[in-house]
Design a protein around this motif. Sequence first.
Motif, PDB file in Angstrom:
ATOM      1  N   PRO A  35      -2.879  -3.360   2.181  1.00  0.00           N
ATOM      2  CA  PRO A  35      -2.795  -2.701   0.877  1.00  0.00           C
ATOM      3  C   PRO A  35      -1.620  -3.273   0.085  1.00  0.00           C
ATOM      4  O   PRO A  35      -0.555  -3.539   0.643  1.00  0.00           O
ATOM      5  CB  PRO A  35      -2.549  -1.223   1.243  1.00  0.00           C
ATOM      6  CG  PRO A  35      -1.910  -1.275   2.596  1.00  0.00           C
ATOM      7  CD  PRO A  35      -2.443  -2.496   3.291  1.00  0.00           C
ATOM      8  N   ASN A  36      -1.815  -3.459  -1.198  1.00  0.00           N
ATOM      9  CA  ASN A  36      -0.738  -3.935  -2.062  1.00  0.00           C
ATOM     10  C   ASN A  36      -0.056  -5.191  -1.507  1.00  0.00           C
ATOM     11  O   ASN A  36       1.165  -5.220  -1.318  1.00  0.00           O
ATOM     12  CB  ASN A  36       0.313  -2.822  -2.246  1.00  0.00           C
ATOM     13  CG  ASN A  36       1.373  -3.186  -3.273  1.00  0.00           C
ATOM     14  OD1 ASN A  36       1.100  -3.905  -4.242  1.00  0.00           O
ATOM     15  ND2 ASN A  36       2.595  -2.717  -3.058  1.00  0.00           N
ATOM     16  N   GLN A  94       7.076  -1.019   2.583  1.00  0.00           N
ATOM     17  CA  GLN A  94       5.864  -0.512   3.247  1.00  0.00           C
ATOM     18  C   GLN A  94       6.192   0.471   4.371  1.00  0.00           C
ATOM     19  O   GLN A  94       5.294   0.936   5.070  1.00  0.00           O
ATOM     20  CB  GLN A  94       5.031  -1.672   3.816  1.00  0.00           C
ATOM     21  CG  GLN A  94       4.743  -2.807   2.844  1.00  0.00           C
ATOM     22  CD  GLN A  94       4.264  -2.344   1.494  1.00  0.00           C
ATOM     23  OE1 GLN A  94       3.304  -1.584   1.395  1.00  0.00           O
ATOM     24  NE2 GLN A  94       4.927  -2.815   0.435  1.00  0.00           N
TER      25      GLN A  94
END
Length: 428
Positions: A35-36, A94
């Motif tokens: 993600p991202n 993260q």
Amino acid sequence: MTTLDPWGAVKIDNYSKLFDEFGISRFDELLGRIPNPHRYMRRHIIFGHRSYETVLDAMLSGKPFAAMSGFMPSGKAHLGHKMVMEEIIWHQQQGGDAFLAIADREAHAVRGKSWRECRELGINEYILSAIALGLQPGAHIYFQSGSNQVKDLAFELGIKANFSELSAIYGFNGETNVAHMISALTQSADILQPQLKEFGGPKPVVIPVGADQDPHIRLTRGLAYKVNMFVVEERREEGKVYTSVRGKAAPKDALMEIAKRTGGKLYEEHVDIFKSSFAEVESVVREVELKYGGYAFMPPASTYHKFMTGLQGGKMSSSIPDSYIALTDPPEEGAKKVMRAKTGGRVTLEEQKVKGGEPDQCSVYELLVFHLVEDDNELKDYYKECVGGTRMCGACKKHTAELMKAFLKEHQEKRELARKRLGEYGLK
């Protein structure tokens, strides 16, 4: 045969060789799960990895993981160092723990830097820039020479290392000084330190590196295997898959406890387990090893990013100031270096309008890709305009120089703010 030298200037032209020669896996295979993703991931600048699945699994499930890197304080921090700092910072964002080592023992042994120089360069070049780029309080920032944990672990790892192994990996010979060898073991201790009980125990840890640093990763993965008490293996016999745990000079009581907790069958030096999954057995073994005073290290993971070329083409070299842009270069000087940089333009303006430029051969476009443009669509427009012959090198250089000037100005302002915040990071 490709040779990787972590202390020399190495340019790797064919990254695909590394997949076959050194067993590095392709990062693209994991990209869809992230993600991202950082722009280095999206733009395939990070091209390979070892065991990054363990870090990604922990990240996605909210379990502990860490990212660490070390910087040798032998000169100015430049855009190549910025790449590694950004990767550490992204992993911290993260949810991972961030570790940043200043490799002063290595700089002292290999580069002949005084301890005072190492301290000044470590703080003024590397630590301030990392904080300015976004490294948050809570990160573990330290100098190798000031960390008893690292020095003690390096000593323990040295028991399992020998000259033949170091020679095979690094090319050490009879003329290599012993401190240089110790610095290699110290780097392995840096890499494994996040897994010590003082930092929460065994966990996935990723080391972002250029491919030339892979010898450190290979050495450390091997040492992590050697110092652990147990080997956990998946085996197949007569169509049945089971897990076998072998003790390496492990206490007999520890093997008995593993057998009891997993329902496995105990032999003289190993336990065979048929009813528990491989992951369940690994978890039990890790707990038992820690209970009996072992380390239970997980093999450190790594990611590999492509090298930036020098601004004049060829290698980026600290001995050629015009080949790189330092994070402490005056903004005007950084802009001038961009204006002097080698491009992928044609010989004449007319030829470029007809044939288009070659952005893949352009160090100026590389600055946009690696550092100065976050928006992928904007970058694609630059590329299309270049190959289509509508974006001329002079205008592109001027635009990139202005972006670089603005970046350096803002970064250096943030560095001065970071200087006032060193106490938040346990530094004076």
